[in-house]
Design a protein around this motif. Structure first.
Motif, PDB file in Angstrom:
ATOM      1  N   VAL A 131     125.982 -45.642  28.339  1.00 15.53           N
ATOM      2  CA  VAL A 131     127.153 -45.866  29.189  1.00 15.53           C
ATOM      3  C   VAL A 131     127.327 -44.641  30.082  1.00 15.53           C
ATOM      4  O   VAL A 131     127.589 -43.540  29.588  1.00 15.53           O
ATOM      5  CB  VAL A 131     128.441 -46.079  28.359  1.00 15.53           C
ATOM      6  N   PRO A 132     127.141 -44.811  31.395  1.00 13.14           N
ATOM      7  CA  PRO A 132     127.293 -43.661  32.291  1.00 13.14           C
ATOM      8  C   PRO A 132     128.751 -43.274  32.498  1.00 13.14           C
ATOM      9  O   PRO A 132     129.650 -44.104  32.364  1.00 13.14           O
ATOM     10  CB  PRO A 132     126.680 -44.155  33.608  1.00 13.14           C
ATOM     11  N   ALA A 133     128.957 -41.992  32.837  1.00 14.60           N
ATOM     12  CA  ALA A 133     130.296 -41.534  33.243  1.00 14.60           C
ATOM     13  C   ALA A 133     130.633 -42.130  34.603  1.00 14.60           C
ATOM     14  O   ALA A 133     129.756 -42.640  35.302  1.00 14.60           O
ATOM     15  CB  ALA A 133     130.309 -40.011  33.312  1.00 14.60           C
ATOM     16  N   HIS A 134     131.898 -42.058  34.986  1.00 15.22           N
ATOM     17  CA  HIS A 134     132.326 -42.721  36.231  1.00 15.22           C
ATOM     18  C   HIS A 134     131.632 -42.157  37.462  1.00 15.22           C
ATOM     19  O   HIS A 134     131.515 -42.848  38.473  1.00 15.22           O
ATOM     20  CB  HIS A 134     133.855 -42.682  36.382  1.00 15.22           C
ATOM     21  N   ASP A 135     131.114 -40.929  37.364  1.00  6.88           N
ATOM     22  CA  ASP A 135     130.367 -40.388  38.509  1.00  6.88           C
ATOM     23  C   ASP A 135     128.905 -40.834  38.503  1.00  6.88           C
ATOM     24  O   ASP A 135     128.132 -40.461  39.378  1.00  6.88           O
ATOM     25  CB  ASP A 135     130.433 -38.845  38.512  1.00  6.88           C
ATOM     26  N   GLN A 136     128.544 -41.645  37.506  1.00  3.85           N
ATOM     27  CA  GLN A 136     127.157 -42.147  37.351  1.00  3.85           C
ATOM     28  C   GLN A 136     126.171 -40.996  37.144  1.00  3.85           C
ATOM     29  O   GLN A 136     124.976 -41.140  37.372  1.00  3.85           O
ATOM     30  CB  GLN A 136     126.722 -43.009  38.553  1.00  3.85           C
ATOM     31  N   GLU A 137     126.668 -39.843  36.709  1.00  2.00           N
ATOM     32  CA  GLU A 137     125.781 -38.700  36.458  1.00  2.00           C
ATOM     33  C   GLU A 137     125.706 -38.393  34.963  1.00  2.00           C
ATOM     34  O   GLU A 137     124.627 -38.287  34.390  1.00  2.00           O
ATOM     35  CB  GLU A 137     126.273 -37.470  37.233  1.00  2.00           C
ATOM     36  N   PRO A 151     115.022 -38.573  22.495  1.00  2.00           N
ATOM     37  CA  PRO A 151     115.472 -37.172  22.406  1.00  2.00           C
ATOM     38  C   PRO A 151     116.766 -37.032  23.211  1.00  2.00           C
ATOM     39  O   PRO A 151     116.912 -37.660  24.255  1.00  2.00           O
ATOM     40  CB  PRO A 151     114.335 -36.382  23.062  1.00  2.00           C
ATOM     41  N   PHE A 152     117.683 -36.216  22.723  1.00  2.00           N
ATOM     42  CA  PHE A 152     118.936 -36.025  23.462  1.00  2.00           C
ATOM     43  C   PHE A 152     118.698 -35.094  24.643  1.00  2.00           C
ATOM     44  O   PHE A 152     118.020 -34.070  24.514  1.00  2.00           O
ATOM     45  CB  PHE A 152     120.012 -35.442  22.540  1.00  2.00           C
ATOM     46  N   SER A 153     119.256 -35.464  25.790  1.00  2.00           N
ATOM     47  CA  SER A 153     119.060 -34.649  26.988  1.00  2.00           C
ATOM     48  C   SER A 153     120.357 -34.569  27.796  1.00  2.00           C
ATOM     49  O   SER A 153     120.378 -34.788  29.003  1.00  2.00           O
ATOM     50  CB  SER A 153     117.915 -35.234  27.816  1.00  2.00           C
ATOM     51  N   PHE A 154     121.457 -34.269  27.076  1.00  2.00           N
ATOM     52  CA  PHE A 154     122.745 -34.135  27.763  1.00  2.00           C
ATOM     53  C   PHE A 154     122.714 -32.911  28.665  1.00  2.00           C
ATOM     54  O   PHE A 154     121.898 -31.999  28.477  1.00  2.00           O
ATOM     55  CB  PHE A 154     123.884 -34.038  26.733  1.00  2.00           C
ATOM     56  N   GLY A 155     123.610 -32.895  29.639  1.00  2.00           N
ATOM     57  CA  GLY A 155     123.635 -31.831  30.638  1.00  2.00           C
ATOM     58  C   GLY A 155     123.748 -32.516  31.990  1.00  2.00           C
ATOM     59  O   GLY A 155     123.776 -33.754  32.052  1.00  2.00           O
ATOM     60  N   PRO A 156     123.809 -31.749  33.081  1.00  2.00           N
ATOM     61  CA  PRO A 156     123.977 -32.370  34.401  1.00  2.00           C
ATOM     62  C   PRO A 156     122.966 -33.486  34.664  1.00  2.00           C
ATOM     63  O   PRO A 156     121.781 -33.337  34.358  1.00  2.00           O
ATOM     64  CB  PRO A 156     123.762 -31.188  35.362  1.00  2.00           C
ATOM     65  N   ASP A 157     123.456 -34.598  35.181  1.00  4.06           N
ATOM     66  CA  ASP A 157     122.611 -35.750  35.537  1.00  4.06           C
ATOM     67  C   ASP A 157     121.941 -36.411  34.325  1.00  4.06           C
ATOM     68  O   ASP A 157     120.866 -36.996  34.448  1.00  4.06           O
ATOM     69  CB  ASP A 157     121.536 -35.296  36.535  1.00  4.06           C
ATOM     70  N   SER A 158     122.581 -36.354  33.207  1.00  2.02           N
ATOM     71  CA  SER A 158     121.918 -36.835  31.978  1.00  2.02           C
ATOM     72  C   SER A 158     121.743 -38.359  31.933  1.00  2.02           C
ATOM     73  O   SER A 158     120.856 -38.856  31.239  1.00  2.02           O
ATOM     74  CB  SER A 158     122.684 -36.375  30.739  1.00  2.02           C
ATOM     75  N   TYR A 159     122.584 -39.090  32.665  1.00  2.00           N
ATOM     76  CA  TYR A 159     122.438 -40.555  32.608  1.00  2.00           C
ATOM     77  C   TYR A 159     121.039 -40.974  33.070  1.00  2.00           C
ATOM     78  O   TYR A 159     120.323 -41.691  32.376  1.00  2.00           O
ATOM     79  CB  TYR A 159     123.531 -41.236  33.444  1.00  2.00           C
ATOM     80  N   ARG A 160     120.660 -40.465  34.257  1.00  2.00           N
ATOM     81  CA  ARG A 160     119.341 -40.835  34.789  1.00  2.00           C
ATOM     82  C   ARG A 160     118.224 -40.360  33.855  1.00  2.00           C
ATOM     83  O   ARG A 160     117.256 -41.061  33.610  1.00  2.00           O
ATOM     84  CB  ARG A 160     119.167 -40.194  36.170  1.00  2.00           C
ATOM     85  N   PRO A 173     115.964 -49.726  27.979  1.00  2.00           N
ATOM     86  CA  PRO A 173     117.351 -49.321  27.762  1.00  2.00           C
ATOM     87  C   PRO A 173     118.334 -50.230  28.484  1.00  2.00           C
ATOM     88  O   PRO A 173     118.029 -50.759  29.550  1.00  2.00           O
ATOM     89  CB  PRO A 173     117.396 -47.908  28.356  1.00  2.00           C
ATOM     90  N   THR A 174     119.492 -50.410  27.859  1.00  2.00           N
ATOM     91  CA  THR A 174     120.558 -51.198  28.480  1.00  2.00           C
ATOM     92  C   THR A 174     121.616 -50.255  29.022  1.00  2.00           C
ATOM     93  O   THR A 174     122.081 -49.367  28.306  1.00  2.00           O
ATOM     94  CB  THR A 174     121.223 -52.112  27.417  1.00  2.00           C
ATOM     95  N   THR A 175     122.008 -50.462  30.277  1.00  2.00           N
ATOM     96  CA  THR A 175     123.150 -49.727  30.825  1.00  2.00           C
ATOM     97  C   THR A 175     124.379 -50.603  30.710  1.00  2.00           C
ATOM     98  O   THR A 175     124.349 -51.776  31.090  1.00  2.00           O
ATOM     99  CB  THR A 175     122.931 -49.410  32.325  1.00  2.00           C
ATOM    100  N   LEU A 176     125.449 -50.035  30.153  1.00  7.38           N
ATOM    101  CA  LEU A 176     126.730 -50.745  30.123  1.00  7.38           C
ATOM    102  C   LEU A 176     127.706 -49.963  30.979  1.00  7.38           C
ATOM    103  O   LEU A 176     127.911 -48.769  30.740  1.00  7.38           O
ATOM    104  CB  LEU A 176     127.285 -50.782  28.698  1.00  7.38           C
ATOM    105  N   ALA A 182     133.887 -44.708  30.731  1.00  8.15           N
ATOM    106  CA  ALA A 182     133.367 -43.891  31.841  1.00  8.15           C
ATOM    107  C   ALA A 182     134.311 -42.752  32.228  1.00  8.15           C
ATOM    108  O   ALA A 182     133.906 -41.802  32.889  1.00  8.15           O
ATOM    109  CB  ALA A 182     133.122 -44.787  33.058  1.00  8.15           C
ATOM    110  N   ILE A 183     135.587 -42.853  31.788  1.00 10.20           N
ATOM    111  CA  ILE A 183     136.561 -41.834  32.219  1.00 10.20           C
ATOM    112  C   ILE A 183     136.555 -40.645  31.268  1.00 10.20           C
ATOM    113  O   ILE A 183     137.047 -40.727  30.142  1.00 10.20           O
ATOM    114  CB  ILE A 183     137.980 -42.435  32.296  1.00 10.20           C
ATOM    115  N   ASP A 184     135.947 -39.555  31.693  1.00  9.19           N
ATOM    116  CA  ASP A 184     136.101 -38.295  30.963  1.00  9.19           C
ATOM    117  C   ASP A 184     136.923 -37.374  31.858  1.00  9.19           C
ATOM    118  O   ASP A 184     137.276 -37.736  32.972  1.00  9.19           O
ATOM    119  CB  ASP A 184     134.743 -37.676  30.572  1.00  9.19           C
TER     120      ASP A 184
END
Ligand SMILES: Nc1nc2c(ncn2[C@@H]2O[C@H](COP(=O)(O)OP(=O)(O)OP(=O)(O)O)[C@@H](O)[C@H]2O)c(=O)[nH]1
Ligand SMILES: O=C(O)[C@H](O)COP(=O)(O)O
Length: 222
Positions: A131-137, A151-160, A173-176, A182-184
């Motif tokens: 599930v991407p954040a509202h900025d799709q990043e 593998p976890f790869s959180f950090g800037p632009d992690s959705y892509r 992968p499924t995007t929801l 999405a609101i953080d």
């Protein structure tokens, strides 16, 4: 399948650094605590979860987690992706978890039905749901299963990055896109979204108490 939620919590004194131009360390810590309470309250009521764990090195976060029924895993790394990797393994070893839903602790508009929605998307042992954040990043929820151990790869632009990693592993992968997930709350402009979507939350209450102060933050976003 045994499914656990895993929520990473950074030390409160280090939280929300992107808001440091507007809010003091104490205010940012208060905001992080309120958001943790809101997030955990929603997650802990999800019937489809077998358990909820926090991974943190913050004693106050541990106390909030314990009070709301979460298991506490110690973060000895102080690095988000390393902590999550260790946390996922600990849940597998101690609780036979075969699916892991990672959610950040700053989702004040999250509802239990959102968590149930994500979990109902799990179709087999090789499911990845993002599930991407509202900025799709950013990535605001990531469900992985035992045969799809992304593998976890959180950090800037992690959705892509999470999507590309999954595809490179031969997964589908499924995007929801779930508005409340999405609101953080990372940047001042996000305040509007919280007041609009979660008026009764701990976070909205905390923000309204801060708005009586002279914080320039509120002048800028009002
Ligand atoms: N256990 C653990 N959690 C972390 C760590 N870094 C970040 N987190 C958590 O990961 C989620 C996403 O955090 P970030 O967006 O990186 O940090 P933030 O405090 O929300 O905001 P910024 O400081 O502005 O980046 C939140 O739940 C954080 O509490 C870490 O080193 N260890
Ligand atoms: O994807 C991530 O690393 C985290 O969710 C942080 O992203 P953010 O910029 O949306 O907070």
């Amino acid at each position: 399948m045994t499914t656990w939620a895993l929520i990473p919590v950074k030390r409160f004194v280090l939280a929300k650094t992107r808001l440091s131009g507007w809010l003091s360390e104490t205010e940012r810590a208060g905001l992080a605590k309120s958001m943790l309470r809101d997030t955990l309250t929603a997650v802990s009521q999800a019937q489809k979860l077998d358990g909820v764990a926090l991974i943190t090195s913050d004693p106050e976060a541990s106390a909030i987690g314990t009070a709301l029924g979460a298991v506490i895993l110690e973060d000895t790394t102080e690095d988000l992706n390393s902590a999550l990797t260790i946390g996922r393994i600990a849940l597998q070893q101690r609780y036979a978890s075969s699916a892991c839903l990672v959610l950040p602790s700053d989702l004040p508009t999250l509802m239990t039905t959102d968590v149930e929605h994500i979990l109902s998307t799990k179709t087999d042992d090789a499911t990845v749901v993002v599930v991407p954040a509202h900025d799709q990043e950013g990535t605001n929820a990531l469900l992985t299963t035992k045969d799809a151990e992304l593998p976890f790869s959180f950090g800037p632009d992690s959705y892509r990055r999470h999507m590309n990693l999954a595809i490179s592993m031969g997964l589908r992968p499924t995007t929801l896109n779930l508005p409340r997930v999405a609101i953080d709350f990372d940047k001042p402009g996000d305040l509007r979204l919280i007041n609009l979507h979660a008026p009764g939350s701990h976070t909205a209450g905390l923000l309204s108490s801060l708005s009586h102060s002279e914080a320039p933050f509120f002048k800028e976003v009002s």
